[in-house]
Design an enzyme around this catalytic site. Sequence first.
Site, PDB file in Angstrom:
ATOM      1  N   ASP A 135     -22.740 -21.249 -16.888  1.00  0.00           N
ATOM      2  CA  ASP A 135     -21.877 -22.228 -17.558  1.00  0.00           C
ATOM      3  C   ASP A 135     -20.885 -22.900 -16.608  1.00  0.00           C
ATOM      4  OD1 ASP A 135     -23.069 -21.799 -19.999  1.00  0.00           O
ATOM      5  OD2 ASP A 135     -21.613 -20.300 -20.637  1.00  0.00           O
ATOM      6  N   GLU A 182     -24.699 -26.620 -26.566  1.00  0.00           N
ATOM      7  CA  GLU A 182     -24.813 -25.817 -27.786  1.00  0.00           C
ATOM      8  C   GLU A 182     -23.489 -25.643 -28.526  1.00  0.00           C
ATOM      9  OE1 GLU A 182     -25.928 -21.773 -26.891  1.00  0.00           O
ATOM     10  OE2 GLU A 182     -24.732 -21.762 -25.064  1.00  0.00           O
TER      11      GLU A 182
END
Length: 336
Positions: free
Chosen positions: A133, A228
């Site tokens: 991430d 997401e």
Amino acid sequence: MKIGILTSGGDCPGINATIRGVCKTAINHYGMEVYGIHSGFRGLLDNDIVPLDESSLTGLLNLGGTILGTSREKPFKRKAGAVSENKPAIMLQTIRERGLDCIVCIGGNGTQKTAAKLAEAGVNVVSIPKTIDNDVWGTDVSFGFDSAVTIATDAIDRLHSIASAHQRVMVIEVMGHKAGWIALHSGMAGGGDIILLPEIPFDIHRIGDAIINRLKKGKPYSIVVVAEGIPTIGGKKAAQYIAEEIEYETGFETRETVLGYIQRGGSPTAYDRNLATRMGGHATELIAQGMFGRMVALKGNAIESVPLSEVAGKLKLVTEDHDLIVQGRRMGICFG
């Protein structure tokens, strides 16, 4: 000197290369003893620790996953109303009994928090940021990010031919709960027309207008890249929600693809192998110099370190003044 090394949190490409970088430097250059702690911090609770030597490191550079295993054990987190064992005390006892002079913690934000608390408890700790991430504060890049972006970009490339052949809208969902770094970098590299990030609010009507305007310009298909973690209604997944809303707004046939855990698997890219090797080696140098309570970090082109106390509890998020967003908007890409 005896050092223990553990990997915690989600797996990602480059962990084994980092273990190799730490251990080879420690064994060959500094003559240290290295011990692998299995299953993250749980290994300190279970005393599941094994010696590592040169033979343990063969074939690790390009190997995905982690040879030490991992877990999401959070030993300093207490559940409300629950009666449980004193996990921090158990870990400290294991470290003392094993005679470990330092613990190397490889992991993301949760791992950095736990590492900082271990340091506060008096343990010699050095940590290394690991996350696809790329949201660990204090480092420009974390290893694993480049590999995930490369995988996502390849998937977007493939969707272009499908979208073009069927003249439809394709929505691809990539990882990133709170930080949209993968969506931003893969979306730009893959030629996404609309890129939605958790950090930037979006208006579904504007997205619909952007797709209709592309059709008016003779562009019969669109690629939409979503992280997401973008907000949705009714608990729907990001890609499903955006695809349904686009069909409702435009009437255009829309399909979604969720890339999921594929982004975390497989071999690391050359960039991540080299970054992991450099970070692992620098962690061992910090140990040799007695510089504990620090996290290895990439600053520009240099490998440096920052105090763990400054890292714990912070997230590195995308901001609207990021040069990729500024340039993307100039090119007509819609960010919401």
